[in-house]
Design a protein around this motif. Structure first.
Motif, PDB file in Angstrom:
ATOM      1  N   VAL A 238       0.844  -1.203  -0.135  1.00 14.99           N
ATOM      2  CA  VAL A 238      -0.051   0.114  -0.020  1.00 14.99           C
ATOM      3  C   VAL A 238       0.822   1.175   0.062  1.00 14.99           C
ATOM      4  O   VAL A 238       0.712   2.410  -0.743  1.00 14.99           O
ATOM      5  CB  VAL A 238      -0.968   0.004   1.137  1.00 14.99           C
ATOM      6  CG1 VAL A 238      -1.476   1.420   1.395  1.00 14.99           C
ATOM      7  CG2 VAL A 238      -2.052  -1.098   1.035  1.00 14.99           C
ATOM      8  N   ARG A 239       2.009   1.214   0.753  1.00 18.37           N
ATOM      9  CA  ARG A 239       2.737   2.437   0.826  1.00 18.37           C
ATOM     10  C   ARG A 239       3.278   2.659  -0.652  1.00 18.37           C
ATOM     11  O   ARG A 239       3.512   3.930  -1.091  1.00 18.37           O
ATOM     12  CB  ARG A 239       4.048   2.345   1.760  1.00 18.37           C
ATOM     13  CG  ARG A 239       3.659   2.528   3.307  1.00 18.37           C
ATOM     14  CD  ARG A 239       4.834   2.513   3.976  1.00 18.37           C
ATOM     15  NE  ARG A 239       5.491   1.255   4.240  1.00 18.37           N
ATOM     16  CZ  ARG A 239       5.068   0.336   5.166  1.00 18.37           C
ATOM     17  NH1 ARG A 239       4.084   0.779   6.100  1.00 18.37           N
ATOM     18  NH2 ARG A 239       5.953  -0.746   5.185  1.00 18.37           N
TER      19      ARG A 239
ATOM     20  N   THR B 204       3.484   5.847  -5.811  1.00 21.25           N
ATOM     21  CA  THR B 204       3.175   5.820  -7.245  1.00 21.25           C
ATOM     22  C   THR B 204       1.967   6.802  -7.507  1.00 21.25           C
ATOM     23  O   THR B 204       2.281   7.465  -8.492  1.00 21.25           O
ATOM     24  CB  THR B 204       3.033   4.296  -7.611  1.00 21.25           C
ATOM     25  OG1 THR B 204       4.034   3.352  -7.459  1.00 21.25           O
ATOM     26  CG2 THR B 204       2.819   4.283  -9.159  1.00 21.25           C
ATOM     27  N   ALA B 205       0.765   6.444  -6.911  1.00 19.96           N
ATOM     28  CA  ALA B 205      -0.286   7.443  -7.163  1.00 19.96           C
ATOM     29  C   ALA B 205       0.132   8.890  -6.987  1.00 19.96           C
ATOM     30  O   ALA B 205      -0.427   9.564  -7.667  1.00 19.96           O
ATOM     31  CB  ALA B 205      -1.342   6.896  -6.141  1.00 19.96           C
TER      32      ALA B 205
ATOM     33  N   PRO C 197       6.839   9.013 -18.660  1.00 20.34           N
ATOM     34  CA  PRO C 197       6.035   8.220 -17.724  1.00 20.34           C
ATOM     35  C   PRO C 197       6.900   8.295 -16.335  1.00 20.34           C
ATOM     36  O   PRO C 197       8.021   8.781 -16.381  1.00 20.34           O
ATOM     37  CB  PRO C 197       6.334   6.849 -18.524  1.00 20.34           C
ATOM     38  CG  PRO C 197       6.491   7.019 -19.742  1.00 20.34           C
ATOM     39  CD  PRO C 197       7.183   8.318 -19.841  1.00 20.34           C
ATOM     40  N   VAL C 198       6.304   8.082 -15.213  1.00 13.60           N
ATOM     41  CA  VAL C 198       6.822   8.072 -13.908  1.00 13.60           C
ATOM     42  C   VAL C 198       6.335   6.875 -13.402  1.00 13.60           C
ATOM     43  O   VAL C 198       6.554   6.384 -12.012  1.00 13.60           O
ATOM     44  CB  VAL C 198       6.240   9.199 -13.071  1.00 13.60           C
ATOM     45  CG1 VAL C 198       6.470  10.663 -13.634  1.00 13.60           C
ATOM     46  CG2 VAL C 198       4.546   8.949 -12.810  1.00 13.60           C
ATOM     47  N   ALA C 199       5.601   5.928 -13.918  1.00 11.86           N
ATOM     48  CA  ALA C 199       5.427   4.401 -13.406  1.00 11.86           C
ATOM     49  C   ALA C 199       5.149   3.644 -14.781  1.00 11.86           C
ATOM     50  O   ALA C 199       4.744   4.246 -15.753  1.00 11.86           O
ATOM     51  CB  ALA C 199       4.069   4.721 -12.359  1.00 11.86           C
ATOM     52  N   THR C 200       5.166   2.212 -14.477  1.00 15.22           N
ATOM     53  CA  THR C 200       4.884   1.341 -15.467  1.00 15.22           C
ATOM     54  C   THR C 200       3.640   0.873 -15.676  1.00 15.22           C
ATOM     55  O   THR C 200       2.868   1.100 -14.290  1.00 15.22           O
ATOM     56  CB  THR C 200       6.022   0.385 -15.476  1.00 15.22           C
ATOM     57  OG1 THR C 200       5.788  -0.549 -14.264  1.00 15.22           O
ATOM     58  CG2 THR C 200       7.311   0.716 -15.342  1.00 15.22           C
ATOM     59  N   THR C 201       3.272   0.148 -16.398  1.00 17.36           N
ATOM     60  CA  THR C 201       1.827  -0.359 -16.220  1.00 17.36           C
ATOM     61  C   THR C 201       1.871  -1.494 -15.224  1.00 17.36           C
ATOM     62  O   THR C 201       0.840  -1.904 -14.741  1.00 17.36           O
ATOM     63  CB  THR C 201       1.737  -1.134 -17.807  1.00 17.36           C
ATOM     64  OG1 THR C 201       1.831  -0.058 -18.784  1.00 17.36           O
ATOM     65  CG2 THR C 201       0.101  -1.675 -17.806  1.00 17.36           C
ATOM     66  N   ALA C 202       3.074  -2.336 -15.275  1.00 11.07           N
ATOM     67  CA  ALA C 202       3.209  -3.221 -14.072  1.00 11.07           C
ATOM     68  C   ALA C 202       2.878  -2.659 -12.702  1.00 11.07           C
ATOM     69  O   ALA C 202       2.212  -3.443 -11.826  1.00 11.07           O
ATOM     70  CB  ALA C 202       4.452  -4.053 -14.241  1.00 11.07           C
ATOM     71  N   GLU C 203       3.326  -1.574 -12.646  1.00 14.65           N
ATOM     72  CA  GLU C 203       3.341  -0.996 -11.057  1.00 14.65           C
ATOM     73  C   GLU C 203       1.956  -0.522 -10.943  1.00 14.65           C
ATOM     74  O   GLU C 203       1.403  -0.470  -9.897  1.00 14.65           O
ATOM     75  CB  GLU C 203       4.050   0.452 -11.016  1.00 14.65           C
ATOM     76  CG  GLU C 203       5.804   0.107 -10.798  1.00 14.65           C
ATOM     77  CD  GLU C 203       6.524   1.226 -10.854  1.00 14.65           C
ATOM     78  OE1 GLU C 203       7.462   1.334 -10.052  1.00 14.65           O
ATOM     79  OE2 GLU C 203       6.563   2.254 -11.912  1.00 14.65           O
TER      80      GLU C 203
END
Length: 317
Positions: free
Chosen positions: A14-15, A20-21, A211-217
């Motif tokens: 969750v952290r 990421t969010a 991008p700052v995150a991947t689709t996997a993330e």
């Protein structure tokens, strides 16, 4: 793993999801000036596995918001311009006969993307609008009897113009109910509009957004969100809010709406870095998650006002 180890792993997930969010919210803010609350609601809806309807006047950045979200997560993005002559197969895809192989080949439509922008959805007739419903609800698409899964993650952002009602088709209540939230951007204030003008001189900032995150993330963040604890007391609170709307409107919130609010509250908790939902999470997401599902009688105010009235009237126990 022991229970303690499972708990620690869940808290860590969750952290990470919250971090990421928040990165994504800040990244979208590089393109969309102001409207941080709306950006947060959009990300919360994505985490909570809901879809979003954006209703606003032309030119305030609805398309840019969807593009910025998809780019921030490095997602496959497709845009569909809804028009009166758009066919369901233009969205889902079609089987085409291959002369060389003497077999039918399925050509995927734009619905097979991670983020799908359904631009001006109310300009297409209901039959075409409904082509999205199976994908939104079941995350599958059926063409000529064959059912295929849409990509994971899958997120629909639909827009509709709030001022031009000619040659449009009102979205029926059953379709509205499938959107997790209804949001708007509104006009920027004077300072924000000056900032917009400064940013778009030359190239638009969306072209330089990284991008700052991947689709996997994103998949991991959604999985972590689904595990956020919603206590019995919070579930009861959501239920009482829904019942208040049913008792005080022509059409109240459906059980699907209660589920959508609970999932949005989970997304809000993740954004705040918690692995459990508190009543404040519910209250922050109640209006965008519930108001579009409510129908009030003539002269009885707006649906948004009724939801706010419910928040004031229903006690947190």
């Amino acid at each position: 793993m022991s229970d303690a180890e499972n708990t620690a792993a869940g808290e860590e997930a969750v952290r990470e999801a919250g971090t990421t969010a928040r990165r994504v919210v800040a990244n979208i803010g590089e393109v969309i000036v102001g409207n941080e609350e709306t950006i947060e609601h959009l990300v919360v809806a994505l985490l909570g596995r809901g879809h979003v309807l954006l209703e606003d006047v032309p030119g305030v950045g609805k398309t840019m918001l969807a593009r910025a979200l998809a780019t921030s997560f490095e997602c496959d993005f497709k845009r569909v311009q809804f028009t009166p002559d758009l066919l369901p197969s233009d969205i889902t895809g079609v089987n085409v006969f291959d002369q060389a192989s003497r077999e039918f080949e399925f050509r995927r439509g734009p619905v097979f993307a991670n983020v799908v922008l359904a631009d001006e959805i109310n300009r297409a007739p209901p039959k075409t609008q409904s082509a999205l419903l199976e994908a939104m609800e079941e995350e599958t698409v059926t063409v000529d009897g064959d059912t295929r899964p849409v990509p994971d993650p899958f997120f629909v952002v639909a827009t509709q113009n709030s001022v031009e009602r000619d040659r449009t088709y009102e979205l029926p209540a059953a379709e509205l109910d499938r959107f997790g939230m209804k949001l708007s951007l509104g006009y920027p204030n004077e300072e924000e509009e000056r900032e917009v003008l400064g940013r778009v001189v030359g190239n638009h900032p969306i072209e330089a957004l990284d991008p700052v995150a991947t689709t996997a993330e994103l998949r991991e963040a959604r999985a972590a969100t689904a595990e956020v604890t919603v206590s019995e007391a919070v579930r009861a609170y959501v239920t009482r809010l829904a019942r208040y709307t049913r008792e005080n409107a022509q059409l109240g919130v459906s059980p699907r709406g209660s589920v959508a609010l609970s999932r949005a509250a989970q997304g809000r908790a993740v954004l705040e870095g918690r692995d459990y939902v508190v009543p404040d999470d519910v209250q922050q997401e109640a209006v965008p998650a519930l108001a579009h599902r409510v129908r009030v009688g003539r002269g009885e105010g707006s649906a948004r006002e009724l939801v706010r009235e419910a928040l004031d009237a229903v006690a947190v126990e």
